[in-house]
Design a protein around this motif. Structure first.
Motif, PDB file in Angstrom:
ATOM      1  N   ARG A 253       2.746  12.871   1.012  1.00  0.00           N
ATOM      2  CA  ARG A 253       3.093  14.007   1.855  1.00  0.00           C
ATOM      3  C   ARG A 253       4.381  14.635   1.352  1.00  0.00           C
ATOM      4  O   ARG A 253       5.236  13.940   0.813  1.00  0.00           O
TER       5      ARG A 253
ATOM      6  N   PRO B 209       0.824  -1.206   0.000  1.00  0.00           N
ATOM      7  CA  PRO B 209       0.000   0.000   0.000  1.00  0.00           C
ATOM      8  C   PRO B 209       0.864   1.265   0.000  1.00  0.00           C
ATOM      9  O   PRO B 209       2.021   1.222   0.428  1.00  0.00           O
ATOM     10  N   ASP B 210       0.297   2.359  -0.479  1.00  0.00           N
ATOM     11  CA  ASP B 210       1.064   3.610  -0.461  1.00  0.00           C
ATOM     12  C   ASP B 210       1.172   4.123   0.980  1.00  0.00           C
ATOM     13  O   ASP B 210       0.482   3.637   1.873  1.00  0.00           O
ATOM     14  N   ASP B 211       2.077   5.097   1.172  1.00  0.00           N
ATOM     15  CA  ASP B 211       2.270   5.621   2.525  1.00  0.00           C
ATOM     16  C   ASP B 211       1.630   6.991   2.667  1.00  0.00           C
ATOM     17  O   ASP B 211       2.051   7.791   3.492  1.00  0.00           O
ATOM     18  N   GLY B 212       0.671   7.315   1.809  1.00  0.00           N
ATOM     19  CA  GLY B 212       0.128   8.655   1.828  1.00  0.00           C
ATOM     20  C   GLY B 212       1.036   9.544   0.984  1.00  0.00           C
ATOM     21  O   GLY B 212       2.188   9.202   0.723  1.00  0.00           O
TER      22      GLY B 212
ATOM     23  N   ARG C 190       3.341  -2.524  11.142  1.00  0.00           N
ATOM     24  CA  ARG C 190       2.270  -1.675  10.631  1.00  0.00           C
ATOM     25  C   ARG C 190       1.138  -1.701  11.634  1.00  0.00           C
ATOM     26  O   ARG C 190       0.637  -2.761  12.010  1.00  0.00           O
TER      27      ARG C 190
ATOM     28  N   ASP D 251      -2.099  -0.890  11.601  1.00  0.00           N
ATOM     29  CA  ASP D 251      -3.409  -1.478  11.308  1.00  0.00           C
ATOM     30  C   ASP D 251      -3.303  -2.937  10.866  1.00  0.00           C
ATOM     31  O   ASP D 251      -4.294  -3.652  10.855  1.00  0.00           O
TER      32      ASP D 251
ATOM     33  N   ASP E  44      -6.632   2.016   7.398  1.00  0.00           N
ATOM     34  CA  ASP E  44      -6.707   3.458   7.198  1.00  0.00           C
ATOM     35  C   ASP E  44      -5.573   3.864   6.264  1.00  0.00           C
ATOM     36  O   ASP E  44      -4.415   3.866   6.653  1.00  0.00           O
ATOM     37  N   VAL E  45      -5.954   4.180   5.012  1.00  0.00           N
ATOM     38  CA  VAL E  45      -4.927   4.531   4.025  1.00  0.00           C
ATOM     39  C   VAL E  45      -4.162   5.779   4.453  1.00  0.00           C
ATOM     40  O   VAL E  45      -2.985   5.938   4.157  1.00  0.00           O
ATOM     41  N   ASN E  46      -4.858   6.674   5.143  1.00  0.00           N
ATOM     42  CA  ASN E  46      -4.229   7.942   5.467  1.00  0.00           C
ATOM     43  C   ASN E  46      -3.489   7.915   6.796  1.00  0.00           C
ATOM     44  O   ASN E  46      -3.011   8.944   7.257  1.00  0.00           O
ATOM     45  N   ALA E  47      -3.440   6.737   7.415  1.00  0.00           N
ATOM     46  CA  ALA E  47      -2.716   6.655   8.686  1.00  0.00           C
ATOM     47  C   ALA E  47      -1.249   6.972   8.446  1.00  0.00           C
ATOM     48  O   ALA E  47      -0.716   6.679   7.381  1.00  0.00           O
ATOM     49  N   PRO E  48      -0.593   7.582   9.432  1.00  0.00           N
ATOM     50  CA  PRO E  48       0.834   7.854   9.257  1.00  0.00           C
ATOM     51  C   PRO E  48       1.592   6.546   9.019  1.00  0.00           C
ATOM     52  O   PRO E  48       1.283   5.542   9.655  1.00  0.00           O
TER      53      PRO E  48
END
Lengths: 271, 411
Positions: free
Chosen positions: A35, A30-33, A140, A142, B53-57
């Protein structure tokens, strides 16, 4: 199966991040957001549970021979500037802190000499996270488990080169048999020294070079102190020092036993 | 993954249905992968990674994105934008909680076994109380450890191997053996049992005492077996400190319900001696760690520093109450409360201090530059300079490689 690994030659890295992308794509991470960090072109930041390749960008206010176009006399910012770029990855240490700390046996060494975390065994205790002297493996939140680079175990099984090395357009990431890579790396250092890049040296190539880990299966050619690349200067697998702690524990246990017996006996005979 | 052209042309809310195909009701998961499971298979090495949560840090709460943390002031030691060189421990408050509960139950079992063996008749009530604390504590310990796991249902995977190189694995075996013994030892105190079981319980009580001893101290080895600078610096003191602190905490817990008599005298002496050692060892720990001042910073500054000092103060105050001669019930209880609070604060300070220490790249680098990395390992003779640069003669010109002792490069 031979002992396989990476030789990352940072003098060839152009910071294209193709390795990061290839790693994410192949491993379906998955991507890391998205930023912006404000750290040069590095918006990835560091290795992590879902980031198994990370390209570091260092803007140095000093020259590095070979950067710019010496033949034209052109230099980067009047010769008072140079880039350091490095694609960082799990080092697959010869003595691996994560492997020795893992209480479940989820982390093992494969037939290729790489360190692999079995996701179906890991129970997310987090001990490997503290044991890695390079800050590579991470849990991770989650997902609850620890993850890191697998040296593309699935690709190696099919005689394919790891995705990052395959994607690297400049051969900065070289994959191969460890002994062969070391030989190539030493020749490269000699070659760079001949060409005036006296700063070039190998980081973690073997046990003599990095006794704390007894050598890395993913070693690097660097041109500045390791700290600038966020690499520890003298890393050590924590278990190498653990004998002292076990001995201290033996003293603590003996003292506690004596204390328990002594206090009961003294109360029996005392007033 | 690309959608087929005919699908792309459709409105997104329109159902895609071909003859003989189920109506597709699920939408592709939003997991940061952008893979439509209908089109692409999730088979990669990281495909099983669960994303809620994709937007989690990306690095949990320990995320480092943005301005450098305040722990990293301008220093001559180069860092990579102040980004931590290590990942900080992911353990939550359950772990320092376990350090307290596990320590107390281990030390209680040891004291209980000693009381039963040496002075069984006069100290029957003490050993009974010790057995109950040990049994309850072992259950509490297991619960706390399970709660901290990322995958609690897989707790038993800890016992699928025996691995001496992992203090956590060794500790889990110790706790398991301790729990079994402590549970059996406490059985006669809870329910009426036949004589054979009572005899087995007596043997189990000795077993609980034996396994309780390492249970108090292995947690110190566990923290020392990490790359965290603070914990590595404290590795020779922490196991002894944890053993002494466990004894002091156990005495404090028993003193919360003080009783007169020989048993009380034993508990009091047990606690007083342990408190002296505990306070002295906190000082020794700080001194040892401060060999590299930056590594000791978490114990001297900020919230963790305050917590550490508070723990020292509480423990010292508790020690003072123990040294006042005579029998004062309220003073006993007051001292016990101080000792308990101090012991809990001590464990939280050490854990949070380790977290801060891992977050500070300067601590990591300075400790290793100061010769306290691999060069501290006795059997290793670390090369002073990288052999590659020496080979080519670049070292002589002062250009190649890096010198571990050369602090000048930092300036």
């Amino acid at each position: 199966m031979g002992q396989m690994g990476f030789f990352t030659d940072t003098t060839l890295c152009i910071g294209c991040k193709a390795c990061e992308v290839a790693c994410k794509q192949w491993n379906q991470l998955p991507d890391d957001g998205f930023r912006l960090t404000g750290m040069s072109f590095d918006n990835t930041g560091q290795l992590g549970a879902s980031t198994w390749r990370h390209v570091a960008f260092i803007e140095r206010p000093e020259a590095l021979p070979g950067q710019g176009s010496p033949l034209d006399g052109a230099q980067l910012a009047d010769g008072a500037f140079s880039w350091l770029m490095m694609s960082d990855v799990c080092k697959h240490c010869e003595r691996a802190g994560c492997l020795e700390a893992c209480p479940t046996g989820a982390i093992l060494r494969t037939e290729f000499g790489s360190i692999y975390v079995q996701p179906d065994v890991c129970n997310g205790c987090g001990y490997c996270v503290t044991a890695c002297p390079f800050g590579v493996i991470d849990r991770r939140t989650d997902d609850g488990r620890a993850w890191k680079c697998t040296l593309c175990y699935d690709r190696l099984k099919e005689d394919l080169v790891p995705a990052c090395a395959k994607a690297c357009p400049t051969a900065s990431i070289q994959f191969g048999e460890i002994g062969e890579l070391k030989e190539r790396a030493r020749q490269r250092v000699d070659h760079l020294h001949e060409r005036g890049v006296g700063q070039a040296y190998l980081y973690g190539a073997d046990a003599a070079n990095q006794p704390g880990t007894e050598g890395l299966h993913a070693f690097f050619l660097l041109c500045d102190v390791p700290e600038k690349y966020n690499l520890p200067p003298d890393p050590v697998v924590p278990t190498k020092k653990l004998g002292e702690s076990w001995r201290a524990m033996a003293w603590g246990v003996a003292g506690l036993a004596a204390l328990a017996v002594g206090s009961v006996l003294s109360a029996r005979s005392g007033p | 993954m690309m959608r087929r052209p005919d699908e792309q042309a459709r409105r997104p809310d329109e159902e895609v249905r071909r003859p003989g195909e189920e109506v597709r009701e699920t939408i592709p998961p939003v997991d940061g992968r952008n893979i439509d499971p209908e089109v692409g298979a999730l088979m990669g090495e990281g495909a099983l990674q669960r994303v809620r949560d994709v937007n989690a840090p990306p690095h949990g709460e320990a995320s480092w994105i943005g301005p450098p943390p305040s722990d990293v002031p301008d220093t001559p030691v180069p860092t990579y934008y102040g980004v931590p060189a290590l990942k900080e421990p992911v353990w939550k408050g359950y772990i320092p909680g376990y350090f307290y509960v596990g320590g107390v139950s281990g030390a209680c079992a040891a004291l209980g076994a000693a009381a039963e063996l040496m002075d069984g008749r006069a100290m029957a009530s003490l050993s009974r109380r010790c057995h109950l604390v040990a049994a309850g504590g072992s259950i509490g310990s297991a619960a706390l450890l399970i709660a901290d796991l990322g995958r609690p249902a897989r707790f038993l995977n800890m016992l699928r191997v025996f691995r001496p190189s992992s203090p956590m694995n060794v500790g889990t075996w110790i706790l398991s053996a301790f729990g079994a013994c402590a549970g059996l030892a406490a059985l006669p105190s809870i329910v009426p049992v036949p004589r054979t079981v009572r005899r087995m319980a007596d043997v189990a009580s000795v077993g609980a005492g034996i396994f309780g001893l390492p249970l108090t101290a292995y947690t110190g080895v566990l923290l020392a077996g990490s790359a965290v600078p603070l914990w590595q610096g404290a590795r020779r003191v922490m196991p002894i400190l944890f053993a002494c602190s466990a004894a002091a905490s156990a005495a404090s817990l028993l003193d919360l319900f003080p009783a007169r008599g020989r048993a009380s005298v034993a508990v009091h002496r047990f606690g007083a001696a342990a408190k002296v050692a505990e306070v002295a060892l906190t000082v020794a720990l700080e001194r040892q760690v401060a060999a590299v001042p930056r590594v000791a910073a978490p114990l001297r500054t900020g919230v963790t520093g305050g917590l550490w000092r508070a723990a020292q103060g509480l423990l010292a105050a508790s020690l003072v109450t123990s040294l006042i001669p005579g029998w004062h019930k309220r003073l006993r209880i007051f001292g016990a409360l101080l000792g308990t609070a101090g012991a809990v604060a001590l464990r939280f300070a050490l854990l949070d201090g380790g977290r801060r220490s891992a977050r500070d790249p300067v601590a990591t680098f300075e400790q290793q530059r100061a010769g306290r990395g691999a060069r501290e390992v006795p059997e290793l003779e670390s090369p002073r300079r990288h052999p590659e640069s020496e080979r080519s003669g670049a070292a002589a010109s002062g250009e190649g490689g890096f010198e571990l002792t050369d602090r000048g490069q930092h300036a």
